[in-house]
Design a protein around this motif. Structure first.
Motif, PDB file in Angstrom:
ATOM      1  N   LEU B 207       0.889  -1.151   0.000  1.00 31.07           N
ATOM      2  CA  LEU B 207       0.000   0.000   0.000  1.00 31.07           C
ATOM      3  C   LEU B 207       0.936   1.212   0.000  1.00 31.07           C
ATOM      4  O   LEU B 207       1.752   1.369   0.898  1.00 31.07           O
ATOM      5  CB  LEU B 207      -0.890  -0.029   1.246  1.00 31.07           C
ATOM      6  CG  LEU B 207      -1.961   1.050   1.375  1.00 31.07           C
ATOM      7  CD1 LEU B 207      -3.137   0.515   2.176  1.00 31.07           C
ATOM      8  CD2 LEU B 207      -1.440   2.312   2.034  1.00 31.07           C
ATOM      9  N   SER B 208       0.853   2.012  -1.067  1.00 33.46           N
ATOM     10  CA  SER B 208       1.790   3.133  -1.187  1.00 33.46           C
ATOM     11  C   SER B 208       1.065   4.461  -1.084  1.00 33.46           C
ATOM     12  O   SER B 208      -0.032   4.625  -1.610  1.00 33.46           O
ATOM     13  CB  SER B 208       2.519   3.078  -2.531  1.00 33.46           C
ATOM     14  OG  SER B 208       3.625   2.218  -2.453  1.00 33.46           O
ATOM     15  N   ILE B 209       1.716   5.387  -0.427  1.00 33.62           N
ATOM     16  CA  ILE B 209       1.120   6.721  -0.274  1.00 33.62           C
ATOM     17  C   ILE B 209       1.933   7.750  -1.050  1.00 33.62           C
ATOM     18  O   ILE B 209       3.147   7.633  -1.201  1.00 33.62           O
ATOM     19  CB  ILE B 209       1.027   7.133   1.219  1.00 33.62           C
ATOM     20  CG1 ILE B 209       2.378   6.948   1.929  1.00 33.62           C
ATOM     21  CG2 ILE B 209      -0.065   6.330   1.913  1.00 33.62           C
ATOM     22  CD1 ILE B 209       2.387   7.432   3.368  1.00 33.62           C
ATOM     23  N   GLY B 210       1.226   8.771  -1.540  1.00 31.18           N
ATOM     24  CA  GLY B 210       1.876   9.845  -2.292  1.00 31.18           C
ATOM     25  C   GLY B 210       1.541  11.200  -1.700  1.00 31.18           C
ATOM     26  O   GLY B 210       1.031  11.300  -0.581  1.00 31.18           O
ATOM     27  N   ASN B 218       0.020  12.885   8.889  1.00 31.99           N
ATOM     28  CA  ASN B 218      -0.936  11.871   8.402  1.00 31.99           C
ATOM     29  C   ASN B 218      -0.288  10.524   8.095  1.00 31.99           C
ATOM     30  O   ASN B 218      -0.985   9.553   7.815  1.00 31.99           O
ATOM     31  CB  ASN B 218      -1.639  12.385   7.140  1.00 31.99           C
ATOM     32  CG  ASN B 218      -2.502  13.598   7.438  1.00 31.99           C
ATOM     33  OD1 ASN B 218      -3.066  13.708   8.512  1.00 31.99           O
ATOM     34  ND2 ASN B 218      -2.580  14.526   6.485  1.00 31.99           N
ATOM     35  N   VAL B 219       1.052  10.485   8.121  1.00 34.91           N
ATOM     36  CA  VAL B 219       1.738   9.246   7.743  1.00 34.91           C
ATOM     37  C   VAL B 219       1.317   8.105   8.664  1.00 34.91           C
ATOM     38  O   VAL B 219       1.036   6.991   8.222  1.00 34.91           O
ATOM     39  CB  VAL B 219       3.277   9.426   7.777  1.00 34.91           C
ATOM     40  CG1 VAL B 219       3.980   8.088   7.556  1.00 34.91           C
ATOM     41  CG2 VAL B 219       3.709  10.440   6.728  1.00 34.91           C
ATOM     42  N   LEU B 245       9.071   9.194   5.168  1.00 38.15           N
ATOM     43  CA  LEU B 245       9.343   7.761   5.216  1.00 38.15           C
ATOM     44  C   LEU B 245      10.765   7.572   4.703  1.00 38.15           C
ATOM     45  O   LEU B 245      11.259   8.396   3.929  1.00 38.15           O
ATOM     46  CB  LEU B 245       8.360   6.981   4.325  1.00 38.15           C
ATOM     47  CG  LEU B 245       6.941   6.709   4.862  1.00 38.15           C
ATOM     48  CD1 LEU B 245       6.109   5.993   3.811  1.00 38.15           C
ATOM     49  CD2 LEU B 245       6.964   5.908   6.160  1.00 38.15           C
ATOM     50  N   PRO B 246      11.432   6.475   5.121  1.00 35.46           N
ATOM     51  CA  PRO B 246      12.812   6.275   4.641  1.00 35.46           C
ATOM     52  C   PRO B 246      12.850   6.056   3.127  1.00 35.46           C
ATOM     53  O   PRO B 246      11.892   5.541   2.539  1.00 35.46           O
ATOM     54  CB  PRO B 246      13.273   5.028   5.383  1.00 35.46           C
ATOM     55  CG  PRO B 246      12.116   4.490   6.126  1.00 35.46           C
ATOM     56  CD  PRO B 246      10.998   5.458   6.079  1.00 35.46           C
ATOM     57  N   LYS B 247      13.960   6.442   2.522  1.00 36.97           N
ATOM     58  CA  LYS B 247      14.180   6.277   1.083  1.00 36.97           C
ATOM     59  C   LYS B 247      13.946   4.835   0.638  1.00 36.97           C
ATOM     60  O   LYS B 247      13.532   4.580  -0.493  1.00 36.97           O
ATOM     61  CB  LYS B 247      15.624   6.710   0.771  1.00 36.97           C
ATOM     62  CG  LYS B 247      15.942   6.889  -0.688  1.00 36.97           C
ATOM     63  CD  LYS B 247      15.556   8.262  -1.204  1.00 36.97           C
ATOM     64  CE  LYS B 247      15.890   8.396  -2.684  1.00 36.97           C
ATOM     65  NZ  LYS B 247      15.139   9.499  -3.308  1.00 36.97           N
ATOM     66  N   SER B 248      14.224   3.898   1.543  1.00 39.28           N
ATOM     67  CA  SER B 248      14.078   2.477   1.204  1.00 39.28           C
ATOM     68  C   SER B 248      12.627   2.102   0.892  1.00 39.28           C
ATOM     69  O   SER B 248      12.364   1.034   0.362  1.00 39.28           O
ATOM     70  CB  SER B 248      14.602   1.612   2.346  1.00 39.28           C
ATOM     71  OG  SER B 248      14.067   2.054   3.572  1.00 39.28           O
ATOM     72  N   ARG B 249      11.685   2.989   1.218  1.00 42.38           N
ATOM     73  CA  ARG B 249      10.272   2.704   0.932  1.00 42.38           C
ATOM     74  C   ARG B 249       9.830   3.259  -0.419  1.00 42.38           C
ATOM     75  O   ARG B 249       8.693   3.088  -0.830  1.00 42.38           O
ATOM     76  CB  ARG B 249       9.379   3.326   2.018  1.00 42.38           C
ATOM     77  CG  ARG B 249       9.632   2.805   3.415  1.00 42.38           C
ATOM     78  CD  ARG B 249       9.148   1.371   3.526  1.00 42.38           C
ATOM     79  NE  ARG B 249       9.507   0.832   4.833  1.00 42.38           N
ATOM     80  CZ  ARG B 249       8.609   0.314   5.676  1.00 42.38           C
ATOM     81  NH1 ARG B 249       7.343   0.264   5.366  1.00 42.38           N
ATOM     82  NH2 ARG B 249       9.002  -0.179   6.822  1.00 42.38           N
ATOM     83  N   GLN B 250      10.708   3.996  -1.068  1.00 42.55           N
ATOM     84  CA  GLN B 250      10.313   4.678  -2.311  1.00 42.55           C
ATOM     85  C   GLN B 250      10.237   3.718  -3.496  1.00 42.55           C
ATOM     86  O   GLN B 250      11.188   3.012  -3.806  1.00 42.55           O
ATOM     87  CB  GLN B 250      11.291   5.801  -2.622  1.00 42.55           C
ATOM     88  CG  GLN B 250      10.942   6.571  -3.886  1.00 42.55           C
ATOM     89  CD  GLN B 250      12.008   7.564  -4.255  1.00 42.55           C
ATOM     90  OE1 GLN B 250      12.500   8.310  -3.407  1.00 42.55           O
ATOM     91  NE2 GLN B 250      12.395   7.592  -5.512  1.00 42.55           N
ATOM     92  N   ASP B 307     -11.620  10.509  -1.885  1.00 45.64           N
ATOM     93  CA  ASP B 307     -10.621  11.077  -0.986  1.00 45.64           C
ATOM     94  C   ASP B 307      -9.964   9.924  -0.211  1.00 45.64           C
ATOM     95  O   ASP B 307     -10.674   9.099   0.386  1.00 45.64           O
ATOM     96  CB  ASP B 307     -11.328  12.049  -0.038  1.00 45.64           C
ATOM     97  CG  ASP B 307     -10.353  12.880   0.762  1.00 45.64           C
ATOM     98  OD1 ASP B 307      -9.403  12.301   1.337  1.00 45.64           O
ATOM     99  OD2 ASP B 307     -10.536  14.110   0.813  1.00 45.64           O
ATOM    100  N   ILE B 308      -8.646   9.889  -0.212  1.00 46.22           N
ATOM    101  CA  ILE B 308      -7.966   8.779   0.465  1.00 46.22           C
ATOM    102  C   ILE B 308      -8.286   8.741   1.963  1.00 46.22           C
ATOM    103  O   ILE B 308      -8.272   7.677   2.572  1.00 46.22           O
ATOM    104  CB  ILE B 308      -6.429   8.815   0.280  1.00 46.22           C
ATOM    105  CG1 ILE B 308      -5.853  10.171   0.650  1.00 46.22           C
ATOM    106  CG2 ILE B 308      -6.051   8.442  -1.147  1.00 46.22           C
ATOM    107  CD1 ILE B 308      -4.328  10.185   0.706  1.00 46.22           C
ATOM    108  N   PHE B 309      -8.581   9.896   2.533  1.00 50.08           N
ATOM    109  CA  PHE B 309      -8.863   9.919   3.970  1.00 50.08           C
ATOM    110  C   PHE B 309     -10.208   9.257   4.273  1.00 50.08           C
ATOM    111  O   PHE B 309     -10.370   8.606   5.293  1.00 50.08           O
ATOM    112  CB  PHE B 309      -8.805  11.345   4.521  1.00 50.08           C
ATOM    113  CG  PHE B 309      -7.409  11.901   4.456  1.00 50.08           C
ATOM    114  CD1 PHE B 309      -6.452  11.525   5.386  1.00 50.08           C
ATOM    115  CD2 PHE B 309      -7.038  12.758   3.428  1.00 50.08           C
ATOM    116  CE1 PHE B 309      -5.155  12.003   5.309  1.00 50.08           C
ATOM    117  CE2 PHE B 309      -5.740  13.243   3.346  1.00 50.08           C
ATOM    118  CZ  PHE B 309      -4.796  12.855   4.282  1.00 50.08           C
ATOM    119  N   ASP B 310     -11.163   9.427   3.363  1.00 47.53           N
ATOM    120  CA  ASP B 310     -12.460   8.760   3.551  1.00 47.53           C
ATOM    121  C   ASP B 310     -12.294   7.252   3.460  1.00 47.53           C
ATOM    122  O   ASP B 310     -12.857   6.509   4.267  1.00 47.53           O
ATOM    123  CB  ASP B 310     -13.463   9.235   2.482  1.00 47.53           C
ATOM    124  CG  ASP B 310     -13.853  10.692   2.684  1.00 47.53           C
ATOM    125  OD1 ASP B 310     -13.657  11.205   3.806  1.00 47.53           O
ATOM    126  OD2 ASP B 310     -14.327  11.320   1.712  1.00 47.53           O
TER     127      ASP B 310
END
Ligand SMILES: Cc1cc2nc3c(=O)[nH]c(=O)nc-3n(C[C@H](O)[C@H](O)[C@H](O)COP(=O)(O)OP(=O)(O)OC[C@H]3O[C@@H](n4cnc5c(N)ncnc54)[C@H](O)[C@@H]3O)c2cc1C
Ligand SMILES: Nc1ncnc2c1ncn2[C@@H]1O[C@H](COP(=O)(O)O)[C@@H](O)[C@H]1O
Lengths: 264, 320
Positions: B207-210, B218-219, B245-250, B307-310
Motif C-alpha cells: 500500500l503506497s502513499i503519495g 498523516n503518515v 518515510l525512509p528512502k528504502s520505501r520509495q 478522498d484517500i482519507f475517507d
C-alpha cells in the motif's frame, strides 16, 4: 560571485480541462500556475552557496515567459534571490526547449555567472533537456541530475553526486564554471518570510526581448526550434474499472478485493 | 540519410536492458527508414559488450574505444556526433535514462538535427517522422515533428518496447572517437545505503502513499492502515524526499522496483512515469485518487475516485 538560476512557471491542469481549438495545447483557462518543483531546489542550492560565501555574492533568477511568470520570479526574490530577469516577446511564442535554451545561454553570456543551475525537468512537459542544451551552446562543463553538491564561491572545480537509477549514485569532479541540473531532494527548500515577501516587491526585475539579447527572429520561436508540437490530445488508453458508490461502499469492495487476494 | 543508429547504454560492466528495447523500436521502423540498424557501444574495452549486443534486428555493431568505461558526457557527445556525421543515419535512438540526460540534449543544441525526449511512440506519416510523448502529468499526449531535419535524435522511454532477446551475429566494425577533452571525472559509484529497513521488493502486497496525504502527521494513519490490511507501506518520491518515510520505501525509477508485488494500492499518487517504472508491471493495481483524470488510472485494474482519507477511515473496520 554570481549564480544564475533559471526557473520556469509551469501549468498544472485542473481535474477537468479542454484542448485549444488549434489542437496544439490545452486551454490554459483550465490551469493553475506555479514554479516548477525542481526549481525550488536549485534556487535553494544557490542561496545556500551565497550564504556560505565570504565575498560579495549574488543570486540572479531568470525566466523565459510571459508577464504572469513574473509572479514566480517575485517568489524567488522573496526567498532571497537578489534580482530577476524575464525574457519574453511575441516572437518567442512557439519556441521549443532548444530555442528557450538559446535565450538562456545568451543571458548567461551577458551576466557571466560563476555557476548556472536549472531543474532536472519541468513538471509540465518533462523534457529534461534544457539545462544540458544551454551547457552545449555555451561550451561549458555540465552535469545532469545532481543530488548533492560540494562547491563554494570562488572554487574552480566542484565535487558532486549524480543520482542514477535504482538508488545508485555517481560521484564526479567537475571544472567550473559549469551548468548543473539539480534534482529533487538535494536540500530542503525554504519558505519565504513575511519580511522577504515585502522586500521582494522592491527588488529589480529586468524585462528583456530577444532582440535586446542580440538574437534574430530566426533564433527563436518555431524558426529557432528543432521540433514542433503537431498536435496535443487526450489519449485513448486503457482505464481502470471504477468502483463506484459512497466511500463506505467503495471501501467495502476494496476490502473484499484485498481479502480475496490474501485468501482470508 | 538512412538507417537507424542506436546508442547502447552500459553501467558497471553490464549492458542496460533499455538498449534491447531500442533495438525492438528500431527494427519496427527499419523499412521506413530504409537502411540498416546500427548499435554503437562506447567504452574502454567495447569489444567485451559485442557478444551481448548480438541480437536479432541488429545489422551492425560499432565499437568505439575511449579512455574510460564509465559514462562521461563530453566523450559521449563527441562520439555520437562523430558517428552521426560519419554514418549519416536518419534516426538516432538513445535510452531516456539519467546518463542520456547528461549528454543527449547537446545533440539538439547545434540546430542541425531534430531532437526530442521521453518519446514512446515513433511512426512515419507521409515519409515524415512523428514522435509521441506525454505532457501535463501524463494526462495528454503530444505528437511532435521535426520540419526540415534529415537526422532526428530521440531519447526513448523505458519499459515501452519489449527488449529483443533472440541472439544473432551482426557484423562488427569500429569507429574512432574524435579528439575530446573530458571536463568532469568519474570518481566512484555509491550504492544505496542498507538501512536495515524491510525490503519492499520482497513484499507481495504494498500500500503506497503519495503527495495526496498532504502532511507528515498523516503518515501514521496510513502506517496503521497498511498494518490493518496486511500490506507493506511504500511511497512515492515526495514522501521520501520530505523525510516522512525512509528512502528504502520509495517505489520508482530512483527507488525500488517492487518485483514480487502482486497487489499494489496507490493512494494519492498521480502516476508519474518515474513512479510507474517501479510498479506498472504489478498485475493488480488499485488506485485511489480524487482526480478522475489522474494517469495512475490508466494502468490500474481498479480505480476508486475518492478522498484517500475517507477510504482510510472506512477500510480498517473490515479487518477487525
Ligand atoms: C530522475 C527522476 C527520478 C524520479 N524518481 C522517482 C521515483 O523513484 N519514484 C517516484 O514516485 N517519483 C520519482 N520522481 C518524481 C516524479 O516525477 C513525480 O514528481 C512524483 O512521482 C510525484 O509523486 P506523487 O504522485 O506522490 O505526487 P503528485 O504528482 O503531486 O500527485 C499527488 C496526487 O494525489 C492526488 N490527491 C491529492 N489529495 C488527495 C486526496 N485527499 N485523496 C485522493 N487523492 C488525492 C492528486 O489528485 C494527485 O494525483 C523522479 C523524478 C525524476 C526527474
Ligand atoms: N521557459 C523557461 N525559462 C527559464 N527556465 C526554463 C524554461 N524552461 C525550462 N527551464 C529550465 O530548464 C529546466 C528543465 O526543463 P525541461 O528541460 O523543459 O524539462 C527547468 O527546471 C528550468 O530550470
Amino acid at each position: 560571485m554570481k549564480i544564475l538560476v533559471a526557473i520556469k512557471q509551469v501549468a498544472i491542469l485542473d481535474d477537468e480541462f479542454e484542448m485549444l481549438d488549434d489542437g496544439r495545447d490545452v486551454d490554459h483557462d483550465f490551469c493553475d500556475y506555479e514554479i516548477n518543483e525542481w526549481d525550488d531546489y536549485s534556487l535553494e542550492e544557490a542561496l545556500l552557496i551565497k550564504e556560505r560565501s565570504n565575498s560579495e555574492s549574488e543570486v540572479v533568477v531568470l525566466t523565459v515567459g510571459p508577464e504572469q511568470s513574473e509572479d514566480e520570479l517575485r517568489k524567488c526574490l522573496a526567498k532571497g534571490a537578489d534580482r530577476g530577469i524575464r525574457v519574453w516577446d511575441d516572437a518567442i511564442e512557439g519556441s521549443d526547449q532548444v530555442a528557450i535554451a538559446r535565450i538562456i545561454a545568451c543571458v548567461v553570456e551577458k551576466e557571466a555567472p560563476d555557476m548556472v543551475f536549472l531543474g532536472v525537468q519541468a513538471s509540465d512537459h518533462a523534457f529534461a533537456q534544457t539545462g544540458m542544451t544551454v551547457a552545449a551552446m555555451l561550451g561549458w562543463p555540465h552535469a545532469a541530475v545532481v543530488s548533492s553538491l560540494d562547491y563554494n564561491s570562488g572554487d574552480n572545480h566542484a565535487t558532486l553526486k549524480r543520482e542514477l537509477e535504482a538508488g545508485l549514485e555517481e560521484e564526479i569532479a567537475i571544472d567550473c564554471p559549469a551548468v548543473l541540473s539539480i534534482q529533487l531532494g538535494i536540500n530542503e527548500p525554504r519558505y519565504a518570510s513575511l519580511r522577504g515577501i515585502k522586500q521582494a516587491a522592491a527588488k529589480p526585475v529586468e524585462d528583456l526581448s530577444h532582440t535586446d539579447l542580440g538574437l534574430n527572429d530566426n533564433d527563436v520561436g518555431e524558426a529557432g526550434s528543432v521540433s514542433r508540437i503537431r498536435k496535443m490530445y487526450i489519449p485513448e488508453r486503457g482505464h481502470a474499472e471504477l468502483i463506484e458508490g459512497t466511500s463506505a461502499e467503495q471501501a467495502k469492495r476494496l476490502a473484499e478485493i484485498i481479502k480475496e487476494f490474501r485468501g482470508v | 540519410m538512412s538507417g537507424i543508429l542506436v546508442i547502447a547504454e552500459h553501467r558497471q560492466g553490464e549492458i542496460r536492458p533499455a538498449t534491447f528495447e531500442l533495438v525492438t523500436a528500431a527494427t519496427g521502423l527499419k523499412e521506413q527508414s530504409d537502411g540498416t540498424v546500427m548499435v554503437a557501444v562506447i567504452g574502454k574495452e567495447p569489444d567485451r559488450y559485442v557478444e551481448d549486443l548480438g541480437v536479432r534486428g541488429v545489422d551492425e555493431i560499432i565499437t568505439v574505444q575511449v579512455d574510460q568505461d564509465e559514462f562521461q558526457p563530453d566523450i559521449y557527445e563527441a562520439c555520437v556526433r562523430g558517428l552521426i556525421e560519419d554514418k549519416k543515419p536518419s534516426l538516432v535512438l538513445i535510452p531516456h535514462s539519467v546518463d542520456a540526460w547528461g549528454y543527449a540534449p547537446a545533440l539538439g543544441a547545434g540546430g542541425e538535427y531534430g531532437f526530442s525526449t521521453d518519446v514512446f511512440g515513433i511512426r512515419y506519416e507521409d515519409g515524415e517522422l512523428v514522435a509521441t510523448r506525454a505532457a501535463y502529468k501524463e494526462k495528454v499526449y503530444m505528437d511532435v515533428d521535426f520540419p526540415g531535419k534529415e537526422t532526428i535524435a530521440l531519447t526513448v522511454r523505458g519499459g515501452v518496447f519489449k527488449p529483443e532477446e533472440e541472439k544473432a551475429e551482426p557484423t562488427v566494425s569500429s569507429f574512432n572517437c574524435p579528439e575530446v577533452q573530458a571536463r568532469s571525472q568519474h570518481k566512484q559509484f555509491i550504492e544505496p545505503e542498507d538501512t536495515g529497513d524491510i525490503d519492499i521488493t520482497q513484499s507481495e502486497f504494498l500500500l503506497s502513499i503519495g503527495r495526496g496525504i498532504s502532511e507528515e502527521s498523516n503518515v501514521e494513519q496510513f502506517e496503521e492502515l497498511a498494518d490493518a490490511v496486511g500490506a507493506t507501506l511504500g511511497c512515492s518520491r515526495p514522501i521520501a524526499d520530505s523525510g516522512w518515510l525512509p528512502k528504502s520505501r520509495q517505489v520508482g525509477q530512483s527507488g525500488k522496483t517492487v518485483s514480487n508485488c502482486k497487489l499494489y494500492i496507490a493512494m494519492g499518487i498521480s502516476g508519474s512515469v518515474q513512479h510507474q517504472a517501479g510498479m506498472k508491471h504489478v498485475e493488480n493495481i488499485i488506485a485511489v485518487n480524487t482526480d478522475p483524470e489522474a494517469s495512475i488510472f490508466s494502468i490500474a485494474k481498479y480505480g476508486i475516485v475518492a478522498d484517500i482519507f475517507d477510504i482510510a477511515e472506512e477500510l480498517p473496520g473490515h479487518f477487525e
